[in-house]
Design an enzyme around this catalytic site. Structure first.
Site, PDB file in Angstrom:
ATOM      1  N   LYS A  88       1.624  -0.658  16.159  1.00 20.83           N
ATOM      2  CA  LYS A  88       2.855  -0.821  15.382  1.00 20.83           C
ATOM      3  C   LYS A  88       3.232   0.464  14.641  1.00 20.83           C
ATOM      4  O   LYS A  88       4.380   0.863  14.583  1.00 20.83           O
ATOM      5  CB  LYS A  88       2.664  -1.954  14.376  1.00 20.83           C
ATOM      6  CG  LYS A  88       3.847  -2.183  13.465  1.00 20.83           C
ATOM      7  CD  LYS A  88       3.571  -3.344  12.529  1.00 20.83           C
ATOM      8  CE  LYS A  88       4.755  -3.622  11.620  1.00 20.83           C
ATOM      9  NZ  LYS A  88       4.485  -4.733  10.699  1.00 20.83           N
ATOM     10  N   GLN A  89       2.235   1.057  14.006  1.00 21.99           N
ATOM     11  CA  GLN A  89       2.538   2.197  13.135  1.00 21.99           C
ATOM     12  C   GLN A  89       1.310   3.092  13.029  1.00 21.99           C
ATOM     13  O   GLN A  89       0.204   2.692  13.389  1.00 21.99           O
ATOM     14  CB  GLN A  89       2.938   1.717  11.752  1.00 21.99           C
ATOM     15  CG  GLN A  89       1.823   1.045  10.968  1.00 21.99           C
ATOM     16  CD  GLN A  89       2.340   0.291   9.749  1.00 21.99           C
ATOM     17  OE1 GLN A  89       2.716  -0.866   9.842  1.00 21.99           O
ATOM     18  NE2 GLN A  89       2.345   0.947   8.610  1.00 21.99           N
ATOM     19  N   GLU A 130      -0.498  -3.490  12.294  1.00 20.40           N
ATOM     20  CA  GLU A 130      -0.586  -4.954  12.128  1.00 20.40           C
ATOM     21  C   GLU A 130      -0.407  -5.724  13.431  1.00 20.40           C
ATOM     22  O   GLU A 130      -0.433  -6.954  13.420  1.00 20.40           O
ATOM     23  CB  GLU A 130       0.437  -5.401  11.072  1.00 20.40           C
ATOM     24  CG  GLU A 130       0.102  -4.832   9.699  1.00 20.40           C
ATOM     25  CD  GLU A 130       1.228  -4.957   8.687  1.00 20.40           C
ATOM     26  OE1 GLU A 130       2.383  -5.183   9.104  1.00 20.40           O
ATOM     27  OE2 GLU A 130       0.955  -4.790   7.482  1.00 20.40           O
ATOM     28  N   TRP A 172       0.812  -1.222   0.000  1.00 20.79           N
ATOM     29  CA  TRP A 172       0.000   0.000   0.000  1.00 20.79           C
ATOM     30  C   TRP A 172       0.842   1.267   0.000  1.00 20.79           C
ATOM     31  O   TRP A 172       0.384   2.324  -0.417  1.00 20.79           O
ATOM     32  CB  TRP A 172      -0.952   0.011   1.203  1.00 20.79           C
ATOM     33  CG  TRP A 172      -0.280   0.210   2.547  1.00 20.79           C
ATOM     34  CD1 TRP A 172       0.766  -0.499   3.057  1.00 20.79           C
ATOM     35  CD2 TRP A 172      -0.625   1.182   3.539  1.00 20.79           C
ATOM     36  NE1 TRP A 172       1.083  -0.058   4.321  1.00 20.79           N
ATOM     37  CE2 TRP A 172       0.243   0.986   4.643  1.00 20.79           C
ATOM     38  CE3 TRP A 172      -1.587   2.186   3.619  1.00 20.79           C
ATOM     39  CZ2 TRP A 172       0.186   1.768   5.805  1.00 20.79           C
ATOM     40  CZ3 TRP A 172      -1.643   2.963   4.780  1.00 20.79           C
ATOM     41  CH2 TRP A 172      -0.756   2.755   5.847  1.00 20.79           C
TER      42      TRP A 172
END
Ligand code: IFM
Length: 537
Positions: free
Chosen positions: A350-351, A258, A119
């Site tokens: 995570k992000q 994730e 992505w």
């Protein structure tokens, strides 16, 4: 493949320089039927023109690319180096002449992720190309068009309609995510992203819309983009389900974060799905209104009806999304607020996930919503992905928190240059490099491109005295020069139609080709074209 070994030998005196000029050509069976013959004949013609000519052509090609993309910073050499490093790799990674390829997570610089396309190509890298090399951006989107049939196959395999793009995509576009990987303890770990990280389809749709808005490439939209929008919208229409509570839900997904798998109503996924459904319906309306012949072809081929478009709109308005009117927060996914904020099964992210929404849809919610979500989610984010700190730099800059923006900017800059994630041996992180450029353009320079005008809200980082960058937008070529103290912006318009430009909250001024406009506080004045022009050359 023919292979001939060759050997050369010289007599060299101490201190003497020997220069070896090596010319070679590479063709593959994807390019032509007879690659060896084609390579030989190309090489012959290049050699006939001479080595010096080939070098001069190469230098000229790079000069043109740097002219279209170079960002100049005065006052912060590290930032200058990091941006040049980013631009160099971004330029190198794209090939506007081949629309059957895209850019892998590490480009062609390393083997991590086996060259697979994720992505970040659409969300993190594409804006760089849209505004500096629109032909490269178009080629990247054409790769998605050429892999649309594979996305249709994946949707079918999920018992859905329309198109679900591969989370990890390669030459055919069929899902290339490995079903398992070997963990650090030697055991096989299931990889669910290929099944559950669905937002990729809406990311591609977002990129189609983004490219079209920024370039005005109507032919692309009419012949290619609309088909992608329609097919991805159809996927969401079949994947989201209206439940007894009267709302539509998208269950069992993975968002950009994730660390949390198989979650319901991921905020990022749902907002992107809504965007996808709405823009598909807008694209259909636009085609009907303005491109009747293209509409007839497309609607017949894809069997699109008014009723279907209405259903997309209705569904879009019933998909659950935030922000909560009281707290102004998006809940990252259903049940997230109930998790512990430390430990396993925790809130640790995570992000950037919800924070990406602030980067993509700044105008959609009040600044207070962005501020509330940033303050809530940033401390819970561990930046386990290289894609994370650059988005935080962008949003922190927009919020005016320059110290924080600078820290995130440096963290992003050091991913490859200082190997601060320890995995640079797998290749440069092209998405993170794109995020550094976007943080500079949309956060620090604060450039907001609207229908037919540009609004600027610059926030130069603490040591930055000046910042200059070129920009292509709807056929216009501009150069912008930001000055920190006093806060002043000069805009040189090289060509293209008239538009209006303003500092956020200030009066709008018309801007015309061949002129340079200086904006400072509430005032603007026509300046001298030569100043910016020479500063850039
Ligand atoms: O696309 C990313 C994902 O967001 C996080 N894991 C790595 C992928 C490839 O860079």
């Amino acid at each position: 493949m023919e292979h001939r070994e060759e050997q050369w030998s010289w007599k060299v005196a101490l201190g003497e320089t020997i220069r070896l000029e090596r010319m070679f050509a590479v063709f593959t069976s994807r390019d032509v039927a007879g690659p060896a013959e084609a390579a030989r004949s190309h090489l012959t013609s290049v050699c006939n023109r001479g080595f010096a000519t080939a070098v001069a052509d190469h230098v000229d090609a790079w000069r043109r690319r740097w002219e279209a993309a170079d960002v100049r910073i005065t006052g912060d050499e590290d930032a200058q180096r990091a941006l040049r490093f980013a631009i160099y790799h971004l330029v190198s990674a794209a090939n506007p002449a081949d629309d059957h390829v895209s850019i892998g997570a590490r480009g062609l610089t390393g083997e991590a992720y086996s060259g697979h396309v994720f992505w970040e190509t659409e969300i993190y890298m594409l804006p760089f190309y849209v505004f500096t090399d629109p032909a490269a951006a178009r080629a990247l989107l054409m790769y998605r068009y050429h892999t649309l049939d594979a996305a249709r196959r994946k949707a079918k395999a999920h018992a859905c309609e329309g198109a679900l793009y591969a989370w990890e995509s390669a030459d055919t576009g069929d899902e290339a995510t490995p079903p398992t990987v070997i963990g650090s303890d030697g055991r096989a770990v299931d990889v669910l992203t290929g099944q559950q990280e669905l937002h990729i389809s809406a990311d591609v749709a977002y990129a189609v819309w983004y490219y079209w808005r920024a370039t005005g490439d109507e032919t692309f939209m009419a012949t290619v983009g609309a088909e992608i929008l329609v097919e991805t919208a159809r996927f969401w229409a079949s994947r989201a389900s209206v439940e007894p509570d009267g709302s539509a839900h998208i269950r069992q997904v993975i968002g950009p974060d994730e660390y949390h798998e198989t979650v319901d109503d991921d905020a990022y996924t749902n907002v992107m799905a809504v965007f996808n459904l709405e823009r598909a319906s807008d694209a259909v309306a636009m085609l009907k209104r303005e491109r009747a012949a293209d509409w007839t072809t497309l609607s017949r081929r894809l069997d699109i009806t008014d009723l279907e478009c209405q259903r997309w709109r209705t569904l879009a308005s019933s998909i659950v999304t935030g922000p909560d009117p009281g707290t102004k927060l998006f809940e990252q996914f259903a049940g997230y607020f109930g998790l512990e904020d430390r430990m396993n099964g925790s809130q640790l992210i995570k992000q950037a996930d919800v924070v990406v929404l602030s980067a993509l849809f700044w105008e959609r919610w009040p600044v207070a919503v962005h501020a509330a979500n940033f303050r809530y989610y940033a401390p819970r984010t561990v930046h386990g992905s290289s894609l994370s700190p650059g988005v935080h730099a962008l949003v922190a800059a927009r919020l005016g928190d320059l110290a924080l923006a600078q820290a995130y900017f440096r963290q992003t800059a050091e991913i490859d240059l200082a190997n601060n994630m320890g995995n640079a041996a797998g290749g440069v992180h092209v998405g993170a490099l794109g995020s550094l450029w976007q943080a500079t353009m949309f956060g620090i320079a604060g450039i907001r491109l609207k229908e037919n005008d540009i609004v600027l809200d610059p926030h130069l980082l603490p040591e930055w005295r000046e910042l200059s960058m070129p920009l292509q937008w709807r056929g216009r070529h501009l150069r912008l020069h930001f000055q920190a103290d006093p806060k002043r912006v000069e805009v040189a318009v090289e060509n293209g139609d008239e538009f209006t430009i303003s500092m956020l909250g200030g009066p709008a001024s018309p801007a015309r080709a061949g002129q340079c406009l200086a904006l400072q506080g509430d005032s603007f004045a026509w300046g001298k074209w030569e100043r910016i022009h020479s500063a850039q050359s």
